[in-house]
Motif scaffolding. Structure first.
Motif, PDB file in Angstrom:
ATOM      1  N   UNK A 204       0.750  -1.326   0.054  1.00  0.00           N
ATOM      2  CA  UNK A 204       0.078  -0.061  -0.088  1.00  0.00           C
ATOM      3  C   UNK A 204       1.054   1.155  -0.069  1.00  0.00           C
ATOM      4  N   UNK A 205       0.660   1.994  -1.002  1.00  0.00           N
ATOM      5  CA  UNK A 205       1.368   3.429  -0.995  1.00  0.00           C
ATOM      6  C   UNK A 205       2.820   3.096  -1.094  1.00  0.00           C
ATOM      7  N   UNK A 206       2.892   2.303  -2.174  1.00  0.00           N
ATOM      8  CA  UNK A 206       4.485   1.945  -2.338  1.00  0.00           C
ATOM      9  C   UNK A 206       4.856   2.098  -3.870  1.00  0.00           C
ATOM     10  N   UNK A 207       4.382   3.333  -4.382  1.00  0.00           N
ATOM     11  CA  UNK A 207       5.013   3.878  -5.666  1.00  0.00           C
ATOM     12  C   UNK A 207       5.255   5.267  -5.526  1.00  0.00           C
ATOM     13  N   UNK A 208       6.383   5.621  -4.779  1.00  0.00           N
ATOM     14  CA  UNK A 208       6.928   6.977  -4.837  1.00  0.00           C
ATOM     15  C   UNK A 208       7.428   7.400  -6.152  1.00  0.00           C
TER      16      UNK A 208
ATOM     17  N   UNK B 187      -0.307  14.338   0.392  1.00  0.00           N
ATOM     18  CA  UNK B 187      -1.219  13.416   0.757  1.00  0.00           C
ATOM     19  C   UNK B 187      -1.975  12.602  -0.226  1.00  0.00           C
ATOM     20  N   UNK B 188      -1.495  12.780  -1.545  1.00  0.00           N
ATOM     21  CA  UNK B 188      -2.166  12.145  -2.533  1.00  0.00           C
ATOM     22  C   UNK B 188      -1.830  10.919  -2.889  1.00  0.00           C
ATOM     23  N   UNK B 189      -3.033  10.179  -3.542  1.00  0.00           N
ATOM     24  CA  UNK B 189      -2.829   8.663  -3.993  1.00  0.00           C
ATOM     25  C   UNK B 189      -3.584   8.559  -5.297  1.00  0.00           C
ATOM     26  N   UNK B 190      -3.216   9.493  -6.193  1.00  0.00           N
ATOM     27  CA  UNK B 190      -4.090   9.249  -7.456  1.00  0.00           C
ATOM     28  C   UNK B 190      -3.181   9.596  -8.664  1.00  0.00           C
ATOM     29  N   UNK B 191      -3.655   9.233  -9.969  1.00  0.00           N
ATOM     30  CA  UNK B 191      -3.035   9.762 -11.142  1.00  0.00           C
ATOM     31  C   UNK B 191      -4.251  10.443 -12.012  1.00  0.00           C
TER      32      UNK B 191
ATOM     33  N   UNK C 210       1.440  10.968  -0.851  1.00  0.00           N
ATOM     34  CA  UNK C 210       1.142  10.037   0.320  1.00  0.00           C
ATOM     35  C   UNK C 210       2.231   8.854   0.104  1.00  0.00           C
ATOM     36  N   UNK C 211       2.374   8.521  -1.137  1.00  0.00           N
ATOM     37  CA  UNK C 211       3.779   7.232  -1.431  1.00  0.00           C
ATOM     38  C   UNK C 211       4.798   7.970  -1.167  1.00  0.00           C
ATOM     39  N   UNK C 212       5.193   9.060  -1.529  1.00  0.00           N
ATOM     40  CA  UNK C 212       6.442   9.572  -1.042  1.00  0.00           C
ATOM     41  C   UNK C 212       6.784   9.730   0.576  1.00  0.00           C
ATOM     42  N   UNK C 213       5.625  10.212   1.282  1.00  0.00           N
ATOM     43  CA  UNK C 213       5.668  10.358   2.526  1.00  0.00           C
ATOM     44  C   UNK C 213       5.870   9.050   3.150  1.00  0.00           C
TER      45      UNK C 213
ATOM     46  N   UNK D  32     -12.826  19.410  -5.573  1.00  0.00           N
ATOM     47  CA  UNK D  32     -11.453  19.204  -5.765  1.00  0.00           C
ATOM     48  C   UNK D  32     -10.611  18.155  -4.934  1.00  0.00           C
ATOM     49  N   UNK D  33     -10.898  18.136  -3.770  1.00  0.00           N
ATOM     50  CA  UNK D  33     -10.179  17.358  -2.740  1.00  0.00           C
ATOM     51  C   UNK D  33     -10.159  15.934  -3.198  1.00  0.00           C
ATOM     52  N   UNK D  34     -11.195  15.422  -3.788  1.00  0.00           N
ATOM     53  CA  UNK D  34     -11.381  14.027  -4.007  1.00  0.00           C
ATOM     54  C   UNK D  34     -10.226  13.703  -5.324  1.00  0.00           C
ATOM     55  N   UNK D  35      -9.897  14.705  -6.003  1.00  0.00           N
ATOM     56  CA  UNK D  35      -8.863  14.463  -7.253  1.00  0.00           C
ATOM     57  C   UNK D  35      -7.465  13.927  -6.594  1.00  0.00           C
ATOM     58  N   UNK D  36      -7.216  14.344  -5.396  1.00  0.00           N
ATOM     59  CA  UNK D  36      -5.819  13.960  -4.861  1.00  0.00           C
ATOM     60  C   UNK D  36      -5.876  12.543  -4.224  1.00  0.00           C
ATOM     61  N   UNK D  37      -7.379  12.227  -3.838  1.00  0.00           N
ATOM     62  CA  UNK D  37      -7.606  10.838  -3.081  1.00  0.00           C
ATOM     63  C   UNK D  37      -6.698  10.645  -1.827  1.00  0.00           C
ATOM     64  N   UNK D  38      -6.622  11.805  -0.922  1.00  0.00           N
ATOM     65  CA  UNK D  38      -5.830  11.539   0.454  1.00  0.00           C
ATOM     66  C   UNK D  38      -6.683  10.486   1.296  1.00  0.00           C
ATOM     67  N   UNK D  39      -7.866  10.068   0.804  1.00  0.00           N
ATOM     68  CA  UNK D  39      -8.511   9.060   1.700  1.00  0.00           C
ATOM     69  C   UNK D  39      -7.599   7.731   2.011  1.00  0.00           C
ATOM     70  N   UNK D  40      -6.770   7.617   1.137  1.00  0.00           N
ATOM     71  CA  UNK D  40      -6.177   6.210   1.474  1.00  0.00           C
ATOM     72  C   UNK D  40      -5.127   6.400   2.445  1.00  0.00           C
TER      73      UNK D  40
END
Length: 835
Positions: free
Chosen positions: A33-37, A145-149, A168-171, A242-250
């Motif tokens: 999970x969140x492993x693609x920085x 915080x993002x997790x989206x393309x 989020x991946x980078x963090x 707009x916030x959903x665009x980043x998908x910080x929910x993950x």
């Protein structure tokens, strides 16, 4: 990964200290999970790391700085922020430099703002130079915080751009690296600017969850947080569209935040921070820094509300009043949080401005450093003990276990023999008893004549080998006895008079007795125990008498060294040499009386160990060794005498009583000796002696400080050579958006010297300071003075009047690393050189 990056699988402890490294986490499989920085434009993501100079080496203190740089959520904003969606190449300028050198370079970011590293800053009593520093670049435009393309359509027909909002991946890549390399961290400081500050609360929660897990006993870490100009407000329009665009929910799932309930609520940021602070600890301090007018924050506030008709149709929200709306809304939000959380403080700069990297602008304000120091200050945590304390207690318990096991087994064996002789046990019961205890009897029976010696050796061995396994070996020049570093020995309780007096480290009078400086001294201790001490305990033939003797010897040399010594010294070898001397003197006394000696007299071994240790092993002070020999010999001469024993004749010939004529410790004289110890201990408590304050830093106990004032040409020529050696890299780095400013005003120098083109220029009248290992100090000092034109003196640059610290550098030759610090005299001006 970039070619100049180091893979994250490399251990932080193996990297060159006091040097900025570029660390590439790489990518993980889809199962992580969140492993693609990665950066927004697909360029590889890396972060930067530097450990402190060797004199401050530790694995407990960590500083993490999150870079800011705006945000984007549609084609227009992402087109405007295109330069911030790629990896910030200006940070590459720092690679290979120390932190102080990096700040001297004067690098600015893409927007022209100064990048000022905090790792050489001091705030009140907190020195960030002692921290392991991690810099997290920002290249995803999603507040980390993002997790989206996302694919954004531009204004041109058919134009589409893709953006990887993978903050989020980078963090998580950075935090996983921290978890792996700093498993025993005790203090983590978090700070960031703008969008970097916005994502910090989530990083706090993840760190707190990992280190203060419910599965751990008590609280093990303190986390201090400083948010510089966070983009805190989230208007309704941005939440809706707009916030959903980043998908910080993950990422928010990982902190158990009920985002579904508040994702469309304008109080969302307050709810999120309140949730995180409730999950944290009240002793973890939070600081928020802002300006009364922040044009950048206001611009984003307006942009996020651009499609909000209610906002735009309100006359109170025109351009003239937008700053008031922003500030008032921001202030009310913070006040709401402060009412709930007393550990949240604010610092308002009454001026226009935003932030830059490293708290650059706040640090220009009078009083901010003191305020920030109170936020970042590491306070003690009740119930938290250092790993070395637990290891020492475990070692002592193991030693006591051996002694108790021998005594209990011996008593039980006597009971069995007595019951058997009296016929209370039949043969079957006796066999059953013996069989049940056979293993223990066999084991402990080996030590029946020397239980205290065996217990001490087991405790010392366990303590030594756990120290080696957890900390490794220092370079042989730093510790010729083939052991750990000076800092490790200090952490394990070496006798350091300065720390005993200045920091009330009284426990060192005990722990040093169980501490060996290295493999060679450990071998010497073992040889003395085997050849002499176990036989000495057998001859004394009294556990109580031998215990008093050991306590008297250990207490004596430790207190004497604490009173008159300087530096640091392990006590285990001194302890056994003191007991060996006692045995030698006692044996001579018996011989001169015409009695059979009985006591071992290892003249050669004791002399060889004493002389070789004094000459070659710096962490075994000659003061302590000679004190131990004197105390051991003195007790044997004055405190151990013949006594009238009417049973002496009856004891002759007994197997377990090898003493022909009884000798015991004289109670009156031993009371006088312990009275003298008590007086010396009182002097310690009253702080009447004056140990060298430089040894408050344990690193300096392993080396000699020397300095030279004939180094100005060498220093400036060194930095001038970097331009010639790396001119292409220097120009390329400037072309990528960042730029370097020269320290000093060398380019305008009227004397036309050749240093005008150097990256760093410190002017003249400099002083260089270094710490040379004890093992090579004298030959090195003689060789430099004899064969070179440089004149080194013993002492420090500050002691010679050079009080302004400019930079430090760690050099490596073969496998040896050496720190060099550069100072200037007090009339140095950062902007204009020397007055």
């Amino acid at each position: 990964c970039d070619s100049d990056a180091i893979k994250a699988t490399t251990r932080a402890s193996s990297l060159m200290p006091n040097t900025i490294h570029k660390i590439c986490p790489g990518t993980h499989g889809s199962s992580t999970s969140l492993g693609q920085p990665t950066c927004g434009d697909g360029t590889p993501f890396s972060f930067f790391f530097t450990s402190p100079p060797q004199r401050y080496t530790n694995t407990e203190k960590v500083l993490i700085e999150f870079q800011g740089g705006g945000a984007c959520w549609d084609s227009d904003t992402c087109e405007d922020q295109a330069d911030y969606l790629t990896f910030p190449q200006q940070f590459n300028n720092f690679v290979g430099y120390s932190c102080t050198e990096a700040n001297a370079l004067g690098v600015t970011d893409t927007g022209g703002q100064p990048i000022d590293m905090m790792c050489d800053k001091q705030m009140d009593n907190l020195d960030f130079q002692t921290y392991n520093t991690i810099v997290v670049p920002y290249c995803t435009q999603d507040a980390h915080m993002g997790d989206s393309m996302q694919y954004y359509n531009g204004n041109d027909e058919g134009y589409t751009t893709s953006v990887k909002h993978h903050g989020a991946h980078n963090m998580m890549a950075v935090l996983r690296w921290v978890f792996k390399n700093f498993p025993a961290a005790t203090h983590i400081a978090l700070t960031g600017c703008g969008a970097g500050a916005t994502g910090i609360p989530i990083a706090y929660d993840l760190l707190n969850k990992h280190y203060n897990s419910r599965f751990k006993i008590g609280r093990s870490i303190q986390i201090s947080t400083m948010l510089d100009s966070p983009l805190f407000l989230t208007p309704q329009n941005f939440l809706d569209y707009s916030l959903d665009i980043w998908n910080p929910w993950t990422l928010l799932k990982n902190i158990n935040f009920n985002f579904k309930k508040y994702r469309k609520d304008e109080s969302y940021p307050i709810r999120l921070l309140d949730h995180i602070m409730k999950r944290g600890h009240n002793s973890d301090k939070w600081g928020i820094v802002t300006h009364t007018y922040d044009a950048t924050a206001i611009a984003y506030f307006e942009s996020m509300t651009a499609a909000d008709d209610d906002y735009n149709n309100n006359d109170d929200n025109n351009d003239d009043d937008s700053s008031s709306v922003w500030y008032n809304t921001f202030s009310k939000s913070i006040q709401t949080l402060q009412k709930k959380h007393k550990n949240l403080e604010t610092y308002i700069i009454n001026a226009q401005g935003h932030c830059s990297f490293g708290l650059y602008y706040p640090l220009l304000q009078d009083g901010f450093s003191t305020w920030a120091g109170s936020i970042f200050y590491e306070s003690s945590i009740m119930g938290r003990s250092k790993p070395t304390v637990r290891l020492f207690l475990a070692s002592i318990l193991m030693g006591f276990g051996i002694v108790a096991g021998v005594l209990i087994t011996k008593r039980r064996r006597q009971e069995i023999e007595l019951d058997s002789n009296q016929g209370l046990l039949d043969s079957q019961e006796l066999k059953k008893e013996v069989k049940w205890r056979a293993t223990l009897l066999t084991f402990f029976n080996r030590f029946k004549s020397c239980p205290i010696t065996a217990g001490y050796f087991v405790a010392t061995s366990f303590y030594f080998w756990t120290m080696i396994l957890t900390s490794g070996f220092a370079h042989p020049l730093n510790n010729p006895s083939l052991g750990p570093s000076a800092q490790t020995l200090s952490a394990f309780g070496i006798n350091n008079p300065t720390l005993i007096v200045k920091s009330m480290g009284i426990y060192r009078l005990l722990t040093s007795t169980f501490l060996c400086s290295g493999l060679l001294t450990y071998g010497m201790v073992g040889a003395c125990m085997w050849k002499c001490i176990r036989h000495l305990e057998k001859q004394i033939n009294s556990n109580f008498q031998f215990s008093i003797l050991c306590f008297a010897v250990a207490t004596g040399f430790n207190i004497i060294y604490a009173l008159i010594g300087n530096g640091a010294s392990c006590g285990s070898l001194a302890f056994v040499l003191g007991l060996s001397t006692f045995s030698i003197v006692t044996g001579r006394k018996r011989t001169t009386k015409g009695d059979e000696a009985g006591f071992p007299q290892p003249y050669v071994m004791t002399s060889m160990f004493l002389i070789s240790t004094i000459i070659f092993f710096p962490f075994n002070s000659w003061v302590m060794l000679m004190s131990a020999v004197g105390v051991g010999g003195g007790i044997a001469h004055f405190g151990y005498n013949y006594v009238n024993d009417p049973d002496a004749e009856d004891r002759r010939g007994m197997v377990d009583s090898p003493i022909d004529q009884p000798m015991k410790l004289n109670p009156q004289r031993m009371s006088s000796i312990f009275g003298a110890y008590a007086l010396m201990f009182l002097i310690l408590l009253l702080n009447r002696q004056r140990p060298n304050p430089v040894y408050m830093n344990s690193y300096f106990t392993g080396c000699e400080l020397i300095y030279s004032t004939q180094v100005s040409d060498v220093v400036n020529n060194y930095y001038a050579s970097l331009v010639d050696d790396d001119d292409d890299y220097y120009n390329a780095a400037n072309d990528d958006g960042g730029n370097r400013r020269l320290s000093g005003d060398s380019s305008d120098s009227s004397d036309g010297d050749d240093d005008a083109g150097s990256l760093i220029y410190f002017g003249n009248n400099l002083c260089a300071e270094l710490c040379v290992p004890h093992s090579i100090y004298r030959p090195a000092y003689w060789g430099v003075g004899t064969f070179t034109d440089y004149n080194f003196k013993r002492g420090t640059c500050e002691g010679a009047g050079y009080e302004t610290h400019l930079a430090d550098k760690t050099f490596k030759q073969a496998s040896y690393k050496l720190d060099v610090e550069v100072f200037s005299s007090s009339n140095y001006d950062d902007n204009y050189g020397y007055n």
